[in-house]
Scaffold this active site. Structure first.
Site, PDB file in Angstrom:
ATOM      1  NE  ARG A  99      -3.807  -0.017   2.237  1.00  0.00           N
ATOM      2  CZ  ARG A  99      -4.701   0.320   3.129  1.00  0.00           C
ATOM      3  NH1 ARG A  99      -4.706  -0.392   4.285  1.00  0.00           N
ATOM      4  NH2 ARG A  99      -5.479   1.323   2.809  1.00  0.00           N
ATOM      5  CB  CYS A 100       3.998   2.001   1.186  1.00  0.00           C
ATOM      6  SG  CYS A 100       5.491   3.111   1.309  1.00  0.00           S
ATOM      7  CB  SER A 101       3.713   5.317  -3.221  1.00  0.00           C
ATOM      8  OG  SER A 101       4.261   6.545  -2.473  1.00  0.00           O
TER       9      SER A 101
END
Length: 113
Positions: free
Chosen positions: A9-11
């Site tokens: 979920r972390c870019s």
């Protein structure tokens, strides 16, 4: 074997994963939010990063601000907080043999390859 501690979920974590994929090297993905790291594993990562436990904490996370921010905590207490709340761990972390980097910015991962 190269290992990435990854949060899909972390870019920044996704960018780090892309760098590894493009490198053509074999690597292992560790989704540390699904399977929290053991105390010994966190300590080993800290040793490889050459940082303290507090330096690996995401201090803007709500759980940190609400539960830990203004307390004096030992290394072991901070590590226990990371075990209990894995999203407190800075990401992505890439380990290659006896070296490691936090992929912020993700380009730092290239130095490890």
């Amino acid at each position: 074997m190269i290992k990435i501690y990854h949060n899909p979920r972390c870019s920044k974590s996704r960018d780090g994963l892309k760098i590894l994929e493009e490198s053509g090297k074999d690597f292992q993905i560790v989704k540390y939010l699904d399977v929290p790291m053991k105390k010994e594993e966190i300590k080993k990562v800290l040793e490889l990063l050459e940082i303290s436990a507090e330096e690996l904490i995401r201090k803007n996370e709500k759980v940190w601000k609400e539960n830990y921010k203004d307390k004096e905590l030992s290394e072991d207490e901070i590590i226990a907080a990371m075990q209990e709340h894995p999203k407190l761990i800075e990401r992505p972390i890439v380990v290659n043999n006896e070296k490691a980097v936090i992929g912020r910015p993700p380009e730092k991962i290239k130095d490890l390859l």
